[in-house]
Design an enzyme around this catalytic site. Structure first.
Site, mmCIF file in Angstrom:
data_model
loop_
_atom_site.group_PDB
_atom_site.id
_atom_site.type_symbol
_atom_site.label_atom_id
_atom_site.label_comp_id
_atom_site.label_asym_id
_atom_site.label_seq_id
_atom_site.Cartn_x
_atom_site.Cartn_y
_atom_site.Cartn_z
ATOM 1 N N SER A 53 1.346 -1.651 -0.258
ATOM 2 C CA SER A 53 -0.301 0.068 0.147
ATOM 3 C C SER A 53 1.332 1.690 0.389
ATOM 4 O O SER A 53 1.930 1.638 -0.531
ATOM 5 C CB SER A 53 -0.779 0.148 1.351
ATOM 6 O OG SER A 53 -1.779 0.765 0.916
ATOM 7 N N LYS A 108 -22.309 16.685 10.265
ATOM 8 C CA LYS A 108 -20.388 16.759 10.870
ATOM 9 C C LYS A 108 -20.984 15.964 12.165
ATOM 10 O O LYS A 108 -19.165 15.547 12.487
ATOM 11 C CB LYS A 108 -21.594 17.939 11.694
ATOM 12 C CG LYS A 108 -20.356 18.730 12.940
ATOM 13 C CD LYS A 108 -18.845 19.156 11.736
ATOM 14 C CE LYS A 108 -17.793 20.394 13.275
ATOM 15 N NZ LYS A 108 -16.323 20.510 12.290
#
Length: 348
Positions: free
Chosen positions: A152, A205
């Site tokens: 990765s 949020k």
């Protein structure tokens, strides 16, 4: 039987709380006894079995313009070790960037061979390291050698190199992105009679909060982040490996590859030992033939807390003692990559 299970659960809970409190207390005590600015660190350099500890921070000493001890022309083995994030016990972003710059400006430094042993890490940190290495590569040769795992974000950084060699037992690839993780505990809390509410302005949020289900819009938001980072990753692989983007897409489904599979698919250049890659760089010319190889590796300042925790982790590796350390505590103190992340998690 139920009473016994309940008692076991309570004991485990108490152990978790006690260990967490103890670790927190040790951390606070260590910070009081050993205050240090964020930029302070040790640079450990090894050459042919010798070791020099240069103390806190970067210091300029004999043997060149920078703080790397050597005698004449040298090749730097620069370690990319552990999770790629701002800072942990094996990796420090600030140290890495400053070290690459120092090597670039040191006339005695001929080139870098990255030694990568990393499952990856944060998108921001991996890309920042990659871009800094591209700056270095404009001036001097850059090779990459893959240790046990270069997956990765570890592979992402390797793509900066002119040449990539892997050990025959290396695991690499895992070309993909994780944009975040969520845990919805609303059903469990409801069954236990627990109510939790986060007061917020803005519909998203509290996205990913444990006390609110993830909405379809929020899934799309996180997916869009993953998709954008994925395009950046695959673009870099295509450029580095001179590969058609369509082929990269075929390879970049997040899987890991053995060294042999990676070579067959064009993700690396060759398979060999560390001495093989050193010999290859030293064969670039007469000036390189006698160049020493100097290890450049991050190591944080030693402290009572770090020593004690290292002993605890070492003891936890045995089958018997690992049963005594609750998994929740182990996970709580294991460095996690920031999100979004280019990271390979074997336990996923």
């Amino acid at each position: 039987m139920a009473g016994k299970k309940n008692r076991t659960g309570i004991v485990v809970f108490i152990i978790i709380i006690a260990l967490s409190a103890a670790l927190a207390a040790l951390n606070i005590a260590d910070a009081i006894m050993h205050p240090a600015p964020k930029a302070k660190f040790h640079r450990v350099l090894r050459n042919e079995g010798s070791s020099w500890n240069l103390g806190s921070g970067i210091k300029k000493i004999r043997g060149g313009k920078g703080g790397i001890e050597h005698s004449g022309a040298y090749i730097a083995r620069l370690f990319i070790d552990g999770v790629i994030e701002d800072s942990n016990s094996t990796y420090n972003q600030e140290w890495l960037l400053e070290t690459i710059e120092e090597l670039k400006n040191d006339d005695d430094n001929l080139g870098i061979i990255l030694f990568i042993d990393s499952p990856g890490g944060g998108v921001y940190e991996a890309d920042e390291a990659y871009l800094k290495l591209l700056e270095y590569k404009k001036e001097k040769p850059l090779y990459a050698y893959m240790g046990p795992i270069a997956a990765s974000g570890g592979y992402y950084i390797a793509c900066a190199a002119d040449y990539i060699m892997a050990n025959r037992n290396t695991l690499t690839g895992s070309i993909g992105v994780i944009s975040g993780q969520t845990m919805d505990l609303t059903g469990l809390m409801e069954s236990l009679g627990i109510k939790s509410e986060t007061i917020h302005a803005g519909a998203n949020k509290n996205m990913g909060g444990f006390n609110e289900p993830l909405s379809q819009e929020q899934r799309q938001i996180l997916q869009s982040i993953a998709d954008e980072c994925y395009e950046q990753f695959t673009d870099i692989v295509a450029k580095s490996r001179s590969m058609e983007k369509s082929k990269v897409y075929d390879l970049a489904d997040g899987r890991i590859y053995t060294a042999r599979q990676a070579q067959e698919n064009g993700l690396i250049d060759s398979i060999g030992s560390w001495s093989d890659v050193v010999s290859q760089m030293q064969s670039k010319g007469l000036d390189w033939a006698d160049a020493e190889v100097v290890d450049v590796k991050y190591e944080p300042e030693r402290s009572f807390y770090r020593v004690l925790w290292g002993m605890a982790r070492g003891a936890g590796n045995s089958a018997e003692s690992s049963r005594m350390l609750p998994e929740a505590v182990e996970k709580a103190v294991t460095p996690r990559a920031p999100y979004p992340a280019y990271i390979y998690d074997a336990g996923r």
